[in-house]
Design an enzyme around this catalytic site. Structure first.
Site, mmCIF file in Angstrom:
data_model
loop_
_atom_site.group_PDB
_atom_site.id
_atom_site.type_symbol
_atom_site.label_atom_id
_atom_site.label_comp_id
_atom_site.label_asym_id
_atom_site.label_seq_id
_atom_site.Cartn_x
_atom_site.Cartn_y
_atom_site.Cartn_z
ATOM 1 N N SER A 712 0.865 -1.147 0.009
ATOM 2 C CA SER A 712 -0.162 0.195 0.490
ATOM 3 C C SER A 712 0.732 1.658 -0.154
ATOM 4 O O SER A 712 0.379 2.185 -0.619
ATOM 5 C CB SER A 712 -0.928 -0.029 1.253
ATOM 6 O OG SER A 712 -1.890 -1.063 1.186
ATOM 7 N N LYS A 755 -8.252 2.457 6.134
ATOM 8 C CA LYS A 755 -7.489 3.720 5.765
ATOM 9 C C LYS A 755 -8.142 4.806 6.179
ATOM 10 O O LYS A 755 -8.049 5.931 7.010
ATOM 11 C CB LYS A 755 -6.990 3.099 4.488
ATOM 12 C CG LYS A 755 -6.356 2.134 4.843
ATOM 13 C CD LYS A 755 -5.389 1.558 3.633
ATOM 14 C CE LYS A 755 -4.671 0.226 3.133
ATOM 15 N NZ LYS A 755 -4.362 0.034 1.897
#
Length: 807
Positions: A712, A755
């Site tokens: 990520s 997130k």
């Protein structure tokens, strides 16, 4: 000879009659004098004895049946009644020749002869003197031999010989006392014998020594050596007698014990009959009665019948009795074909799920869909659901709500740290302390074959030399196989197909692929601050008020107070820490109530800081401006979303790249890919190509003690390096997530909701993410992402254009 006659008359009576067995009789005659010895014949008829040796001065009864022996005795009767007696070497030889008998024997006197009804002759002979055969003068019809008489060699008066004789007497008395079939008079006879040689011959005649050993004594001229040989034989004989007595006594004791136990058992049986019968029989009948009400499978019925029959034949004191009884008891306790009735009221089920859990719309829809199919079809193999998400978001409690919604019984089994597959499959009954597996145990406890069964923390199963429990779960969690689940202790197949298994996990990466393939994965995301406020109002605050005795106290938590606790005192996806903080607030209020102090109806912000202390988390660190090279990234962890910094700095050098911060291989590769992209597109980004060879690059991710890895951080690494090389700072209130390729393509990543919630908790206002993740954002309630701006990018150049501020 008159004394001999009187003794024989005493033993035999006056007339001829059939004789019972008689032991060798001692007479104690004196040694022959010279005149008597001179009258002895030099030629003797000879008979052979099968199993014994005749010693001087001892009377021996023998039965004569062989033709040669009968004729030899008849010849002796016609003459002077002297006959030679010699032992034969092989007792099985019916017609011994001269080579088959020993050369040393004993001169004997025929004392009495009795004709038996069967035609045989029983004679009593008395040994008088030893002789050695010189030659045979006749072999047919009986043996006749020339003989030489042997004298005994006596020692001079010696105390050692007297001690030897005394020892012989002592050993003989001990043997006589410990031999049960000898008369008591035997010991008296032994004590009264004075003549030493006669004592030796009497004892030697009566011990059960080998014929060869007795013959060796007879052939020994030295009376001292003969005594020593006899003493050795007596010592062996005494040991043998003692051993026999020990064995006999032990056997008798065992028999006595068995007889005593049998007698007591018979008494107990009589008492039990008076009291209503044998309790063991009542137990067996009770088992049989319980079995009549059970819907057995054919295999279960056959095994139960077989074990009941085995139990009836077995004594209750045997160890296997309790093993078989416990196994039968387990079989009877299991819910064979017992099912609770499901509730198909879908509206009520939806209401129960909504009341117990706020949000989780996708999961609730899946449960209601399952109920709808079950209602229409009437029967369906239960799917294996797996709730995956961070801790504290209610995965386990959701399973309990499902059980309540469909009116099924609820079972929970924690798998965390389980490393022995026998815990699931059960132990074999041969092991000490064997038990059925925990699956069977739980079904036995709840008495239903279709519960909602929660397998908690399935991703934390252990594996070691004792087995692999995750592999054992393959059978349990396969809808096509678990209808015939086999438990090692039960030794039968049990149908688990109607059980609604629900597994929970924090991470899919720790579940082996074969097991994961059997699960229907349902991802649970963390809660937004707004959701946490609603959960606190509906569930946490009422629960804590009741736990702390404040359910009757008018106490309210305003939204701003809850938001302060959530944002400044917690950093979690779930609500577990929030629940603990609310408990701390309740304890403070409980203290005021207990001390009868005045309390405010609403909790204030000042009261929060007073009880919980100063805020633990400040969002300024993420929102204020940072120097060039520092970027805020978004990451997913098993505990939910998280914020991390990526820092890059340049120093004079030769283009070396250094990575620190406990990074995994994927993040290191992302950094190398980002640097290669910068080198390839340096002109577009306004970076002098030679600069890459003039500086060393150091990329660091703070909190080096925490391992970090994942795909990520690609665009975050690129932005950090580009900011360091260009000197352009990253915009404040900005965070990003996404992976890149060498061509600059931005690839989608997972954990979007976690997130985003982590960014909102940290006060972030703008988020850059891959274009392909736009669909994930659309699934999130708009209320939860209010105040956030999203920039969807497909190329690395777009990222740099959005993130880097102009100089």
């Amino acid at each position: 000879m008159s004394e001999i006659r009187s003794m024989l008359d005493m033993f035999l009576g006056s007339g001829e009659q059939e004789m019972e067995f008689m032991p060798i009789v001692p007479l104690g005659e004196d040694e022959m004098d010279e005149q008597e010895r001179g009258s002895l014949p030099n030629t003797l008829p000879v008979i052979a004895l099968r199993n014994t040796v005749l010693f001087p001065n001892v009377v021996l009864p023998i039965t004569v049946s062989r033709e040669k022996s009968v004729r030899a005795i008849a010849d002796a009767q016609r003459n002077d009644k002297w006959i030679g007696v010699i032992a034969q070497k092989d007792s099985n030889n019916e017609d011994p020749k001269t080579d088959d008998i020993y050369s040393v024997g004993t001169l004997a006197k025929l004392v009495k002869q009795i004709k038996m009804p069967d035609g045989n002759i029983t004679i009593f002979i008395m040994g008088r003197m030893r002789f050695r055969i010189d030659s045979y003068t006749q072999t047919d019809p009986f043996l006749v031999a020339n003989v030489t008489y042997l004298d005994d060699v006596y020692p001079q008066k010696d105390a050692s010989f007297d001690a030897l004789i005394s020892s012989i007497k002592d050993y003989s008395e001990k043997i006589a006392q410990q031999t049960p079939n000898l008369p008591n008079e035997a010991s008296v006879v032994l004590r009264n014998i004075e003549q030493q040689s006669f004592l030796m011959h009497f004892v030697a005649s009566n011990i059960s020594a080998k014929l060869q050993d007795k013959q060796a004594m007879l052939e020994e001229n030295d009376i001292t050596a003969r005594a020593e040989k006899l003493l050795n034989l007596l010592q062996s004989e005494l040991q043998l007698v003692e051993l026999k007595n020990e064995i006999t006594n032990k056997t008798r004791a065992d028999i006595d014990k068995q007889q005593r136990e049998y007698f007591l058992q018979q008494q107990m049986k009589s008492i039990r009959d008076e009291l209503g019968g044998d309790p063991n029989d009542r137990e067996i009948k009770d088992l049989q009665k319980r079995a009549e009400e059970i819907k057995w499978t054919d295999s279960a019925k056959e095994l139960f019948k077989k074990n009941i029959e085995k139990l009836e034949r077995m004594h209750p004191s045997t160890p296997d009795y309790s093993v078989i009884y416990n196994h039968l008891d387990l079989m009877l306790d299991l819910p064979w074909g017992v099912y609770t009735e499901d509730s198909y009221d879908l509206k009520n089920a939806q209401k129960v799920l909504d009341n117990d859990h706020y949000g989780m719309g996708k999961i609730k829809d899946r449960i209601v869909e399952y109920l709808a199919v079950l209602k229409l079809k009437g029967d369906m193999k239960s799917p294996i659901l797996c709730f995956v998400g961070p801790p504290g978001i209610g995965k386990t409690s959701l399973g309990k709500s499902i059980a309540s919604a469909i009116s099924r019984k609820y079972v929970r089994m924690s798998l965390g740290g389980l490393h022995d597959e026998s815990e699931l499959r059960g132990h074999r009954k041969t092991y000490i302390g064997a038990m059925p597996g925990r699956i069977i145990q739980q079904l036995r406890k709840i008495k239903a074959s279709n519960p909602v069964f929660i397998l908690d923390e399935i991703d934390k199963l252990g594996k070691d030399f004792r087995g692999d429990p995750s592999s054992a779960l393959l059978e349990i969690l396969d809808p096509e196989q678990n209808s015939s689940f086999y438990d090692n202790y039960l030794e039968l197949e049990f149908d688990l197909s109607k059980v609604l298994f629900i597994a929970t996990a924090n991470s899919l990466s720790d579940i082996q692929p074969a097991l994961r393939d059997r699960l229907e994965i349902i991802q649970l995301s963390g809660y937004s601050p707004e959701e946490k406020i609603e959960i606190a109002k509906r569930h946490l605050i009422p629960k804590q008020k009741e736990l702390h005795g404040l359910d009757k106290v008018n106490l309210k938590f305003p939204d701003k107070v809850l938001m302060k606790i959530i944002q400044e005192y917690t950093r979690e996806s779930g609500v577990r820490e929030l629940d603990r903080l609310l408990a701390s607030m309740m304890r403070s209020v409980a203290l005021q109530v207990a001390m009868e102090e005045k309390i405010d109806a609403q909790v204030s912000l000042a009261q929060v800081e007073k009880v919980l202390g100063r805020p633990k988390f400040i969002n300024d660190i993420y929102t204020k401006g940072h120097p060039a090279g520092v970027v805020v990234g978004l990451a997913w962890t098993a505990a939910g979303g998280d914020i991390l910094f990526i820092e890059s700095s340049l120093s004079k050098g030769k283009g070396n790249l250094t990575l620190t911060g406990n990074l995994g291989d994927v993040m290191k590769e992302s950094t190398s890919t980002a640097l290669s992209y910068l080198r390839a597109h340096a002109a577009e980004i306004n970076i002098a190509p030679e600069k890459f060879e003039e500086v060393n690059i150091h990329v660091h991710v703070p909190e080096g003690a925490v391992p970090k890895d994942g795909p990520s951080a690609g665009i975050t690494m690129l932005t950090s390096l580009a900011s360091a090389f260009t000197g352009r700072k990253v915009k404040p209130y900005l965070a990003m997530t996404g992976e890149i390729t060498l061509r600059g393509m931005v690839l989608p990543v997972g954990g979007i909701k976690e997130k985003i919630l982590a960014a909102k908790r940290a006060g972030i206002k703008e988020i850059i993410m891959p274009k392909l993740n736009e669909k994930d954002v659309e699934e999130i309630n708009k209320e939860y992402i209010k105040g956030l701006s999203f920039h969807y990018v497909a190329d690395a150049s777009e990222v740099l254009a959005l993130a880097l501020a102009k100089k």
